[in-house]
Design a protein around this motif. Structure first.
Motif, PDB file in Angstrom:
ATOM      1  N   MET A   1       0.892  -1.368   0.132  1.00  0.00           N
ATOM      2  CA  MET A   1       0.284  -0.084  -0.120  1.00  0.00           C
ATOM      3  C   MET A   1       1.620   1.151   0.314  1.00  0.00           C
ATOM      4  O   MET A   1       1.896   1.393   0.830  1.00  0.00           O
ATOM      5  N   ASN A   2       0.867   2.227  -0.888  1.00  0.00           N
ATOM      6  CA  ASN A   2       1.105   3.489  -0.991  1.00  0.00           C
ATOM      7  C   ASN A   2       0.988   4.496  -0.959  1.00  0.00           C
ATOM      8  O   ASN A   2      -0.702   4.624  -0.864  1.00  0.00           O
ATOM      9  N   ILE A   3       1.293   5.103   0.844  1.00  0.00           N
ATOM     10  CA  ILE A   3       0.663   6.414   1.358  1.00  0.00           C
ATOM     11  C   ILE A   3       0.717   7.214   1.417  1.00  0.00           C
ATOM     12  O   ILE A   3       2.479   7.902   1.513  1.00  0.00           O
ATOM     13  N   LEU A   4      -0.047   8.879   1.057  1.00  0.00           N
ATOM     14  CA  LEU A   4       0.971   9.787   0.935  1.00  0.00           C
ATOM     15  C   LEU A   4       0.407  10.432   2.629  1.00  0.00           C
ATOM     16  O   LEU A   4      -1.342  10.985   2.175  1.00  0.00           O
ATOM     17  N   LEU A   5       0.881  11.272   2.935  1.00  0.00           N
ATOM     18  CA  LEU A   5       0.021  11.815   4.035  1.00  0.00           C
ATOM     19  C   LEU A   5       0.738  13.046   3.973  1.00  0.00           C
ATOM     20  O   LEU A   5       1.763  13.942   3.328  1.00  0.00           O
ATOM     21  N   VAL A   6      -0.019  14.400   3.948  1.00  0.00           N
ATOM     22  CA  VAL A   6      -0.585  15.795   3.612  1.00  0.00           C
ATOM     23  C   VAL A   6       0.085  16.597   4.832  1.00  0.00           C
ATOM     24  O   VAL A   6      -1.427  16.600   5.513  1.00  0.00           O
ATOM     25  N   VAL A   7       0.174  17.830   4.754  1.00  0.00           N
ATOM     26  CA  VAL A   7      -0.270  18.800   6.248  1.00  0.00           C
ATOM     27  C   VAL A   7       0.971  20.149   6.082  1.00  0.00           C
ATOM     28  O   VAL A   7       1.569  20.230   4.881  1.00  0.00           O
ATOM     29  N   PRO A   8       0.200  21.072   6.305  1.00  0.00           N
ATOM     30  CA  PRO A   8       0.449  22.211   5.602  1.00  0.00           C
ATOM     31  C   PRO A   8       1.853  22.654   5.950  1.00  0.00           C
ATOM     32  O   PRO A   8       2.267  23.219   4.470  1.00  0.00           O
ATOM     33  N   VAL A  81      -4.725   8.788   0.436  1.00  0.00           N
ATOM     34  CA  VAL A  81      -4.058  10.329   1.175  1.00  0.00           C
ATOM     35  C   VAL A  81      -4.915  10.571   2.380  1.00  0.00           C
ATOM     36  O   VAL A  81      -5.801  10.228   2.637  1.00  0.00           O
ATOM     37  N   HIS A  82      -3.485  10.630   3.465  1.00  0.00           N
ATOM     38  CA  HIS A  82      -3.879  11.183   4.250  1.00  0.00           C
ATOM     39  C   HIS A  82      -3.313  12.587   5.099  1.00  0.00           C
ATOM     40  O   HIS A  82      -2.550  12.789   5.324  1.00  0.00           O
ATOM     41  N   ALA A  83      -4.613  13.555   5.184  1.00  0.00           N
ATOM     42  CA  ALA A  83      -4.603  14.680   4.763  1.00  0.00           C
ATOM     43  C   ALA A  83      -4.557  14.621   6.641  1.00  0.00           C
ATOM     44  O   ALA A  83      -5.410  14.201   7.493  1.00  0.00           O
ATOM     45  N   SER A  85      -4.863  18.537   7.767  1.00  0.00           N
ATOM     46  CA  SER A  85      -5.641  19.766   8.390  1.00  0.00           C
ATOM     47  C   SER A  85      -6.583  20.056   7.599  1.00  0.00           C
ATOM     48  O   SER A  85      -6.876  18.547   6.400  1.00  0.00           O
ATOM     49  N   ALA A  86      -7.902  20.932   7.663  1.00  0.00           N
ATOM     50  CA  ALA A  86      -8.671  21.023   7.017  1.00  0.00           C
ATOM     51  C   ALA A  86      -8.181  21.639   5.340  1.00  0.00           C
ATOM     52  O   ALA A  86      -9.180  20.669   4.608  1.00  0.00           O
ATOM     53  N   ALA A  87      -7.311  22.280   5.421  1.00  0.00           N
ATOM     54  CA  ALA A  87      -6.252  23.067   3.467  1.00  0.00           C
ATOM     55  C   ALA A  87      -6.302  21.708   3.866  1.00  0.00           C
ATOM     56  O   ALA A  87      -6.286  21.562   2.055  1.00  0.00           O
ATOM     57  N   ALA A  88      -5.363  21.255   3.893  1.00  0.00           N
ATOM     58  CA  ALA A  88      -5.040  19.833   3.340  1.00  0.00           C
ATOM     59  C   ALA A  88      -6.138  19.323   2.626  1.00  0.00           C
ATOM     60  O   ALA A  88      -6.186  18.381   1.714  1.00  0.00           O
ATOM     61  N   GLY A  89      -6.970  18.823   3.654  1.00  0.00           N
ATOM     62  CA  GLY A  89      -8.024  17.892   3.158  1.00  0.00           C
ATOM     63  C   GLY A  89      -9.218  18.062   2.694  1.00  0.00           C
ATOM     64  O   GLY A  89      -9.603  17.234   1.627  1.00  0.00           O
ATOM     65  N   ILE A  90      -9.423  19.370   2.338  1.00  0.00           N
ATOM     66  CA  ILE A  90     -10.080  20.714   0.735  1.00  0.00           C
ATOM     67  C   ILE A  90      -9.124  20.109  -0.532  1.00  0.00           C
ATOM     68  O   ILE A  90     -10.128  19.543  -1.534  1.00  0.00           O
TER      69      ILE A  90
END
Length: 357
Positions: A1-8, A81-83, A85-90
């Protein structure tokens, strides 16, 4: 499984620490992990561990961020895709319809304040860092079946007390070995949000606190105002500004107690970190903090803005070394039972497998 973590961004903060802890743990479990953010000190830390970092200015423009995320997702065959913050989630929701990837959003703060944030209901799963956040989201109209509470976890191998360090830390900072010493760890946006002004008032105005010392860990645009206040009120010999630290556990051994008199907290990760280091904690009972500490066993919950009670609780700890020791030991056990990062990662993996495509 390939996972991308996103944070501001990847500087000091609860969401940032959560992302770093998660990325390293998932890598150790054999997942292919990468991180997208606007950069920061912790990005280098991840790169040194072989975790790929992509520069994406999340808060600059969510549509542009979505465009960059789509390129990363397609190039690396990202499935989750694991966001964070609200901005990352949007931004992740905007790209979701164009790529074959599931979107998980961890709500480190309350959300659902405008139409854009309501689009987060399109995420496959929303992880709330406290029951307070989950209940708030349901009141805003988010689907209950998409919401799950999963407390942020502490790497207990990393946050491990070493009392031998205390003497060295205090010597380096010029703190007397027997001085009652408080620590506060947070981003310094201003002097009100995290309660820096309140703890400074205690040091200034209460006679019993005249010999106490304070370790301030963190930075932000309010740091210059904090330093000016310290200088103006002749506190420079008792208040020690350590700046931003990626590894706060390296200095927490030098403190007796952690304090966090915030206006609001959805969880308060630094409280759990301090307890893992066997430090009693004193915090205002706001938001999710009552879920983090066991009142009168691992620390004290104080009524918001009640300086007299804040001082009273700190005095109890200042005057009773045995109480500090007992509360510290109970705090460590409390974190082991409720906030172990291994348990957090197990829950995340289960969520990934349920929503993965």
């Amino acid at each position: 499984m390939n996972i991308l973590l996103v944070v501001p961004r990847l500087n000091i903060g609860g969401a940032e620490t959560y992302v770093v802890t998660t990325a390293i743990a998932l890598q150790q479990l054999g997942f292919t992990v990468s991180v997208a953010s606007g950069g920061g000190m912790l990005a280098k830390h991840l790169s040194e561990r072989g975790i790929k970092h992509y520069f994406v200015p999340i808060r600059f423009n969510t549509s542009f961020a979505a465009y960059l995320l789509e390129r990363i997702i397609r190039k690396n065959n990202i499935q989750i895709v694991h966001a964070n913050s609200a901005a990352a989630g949007i931004a992740a929701v905007k790209v979701k319809q164009r790529v074959n990837a599931a979107v998980v959003y961890t709500a480190h703060g309350v959300f659902g304040h405008n139409a854009q944030e309501m689009t987060l209901n399109q995420c496959d799963k929303i992880i709330c860092v406290s029951e307070f956040v989950r209940n708030y989201a349901m009141e805003k109209g988010f689907a209950a079946d998409k919401l799950v509470t999963a407390y942020s976890g502490i790497d207990l191998d990393k946050f491990k007390p070493d009392k031998k360090k205390a003497v060295v830390i205090r010597k380096n900072l010029g703190i007397p070995e027997d001085a009652f010493t408080i620590s506060i760890v947070s981003r310094i946006k201003n002097l009100r949000n995290k309660g820096h002004s309140d703890i400074l008032k205690v040091l200034e105005h209460y006679s019993g606190a005249q010999n106490w010392h304070l370790m301030v860990i963190g930075k932000g645009k309010g740091l210059w105002k904090l330093k000016y206040h310290i200088w103006k009120n002749k506190l420079s010999n008792r208040v020690h500004c350590l700046g931003h630290m990626a590894n706060v556990q390296e200095v927490l051994d030098g403190a007796d107690v952690m304090v966090l008199p915030s206006n609001f907290e959805t969880f308060g990760l630094v409280l759990a970190e301090a307890m893992a280091m066997e430090k009693p904690v004193v915090t205002y009972a706001v938001g999710g903090t009552p879920e983090v500490i066991d009142h009168e066993r691992t620390g004290f919950l104080v009524e918001k803005n009640n300086l007299a009670e804040l001082y009273h609780r700190l005095c109890m700890l200042a005057d009773n070394k045995k109480l500090r020791l007992i509360m510290g030991q109970q705090g460590r056990k409390w974190v082991e039972n409720h906030f172990d990062s291994k348990e957090m990662i197990n829950k995340l993996v289960d969520i990934y497998q349920r929503v993965g495509r």
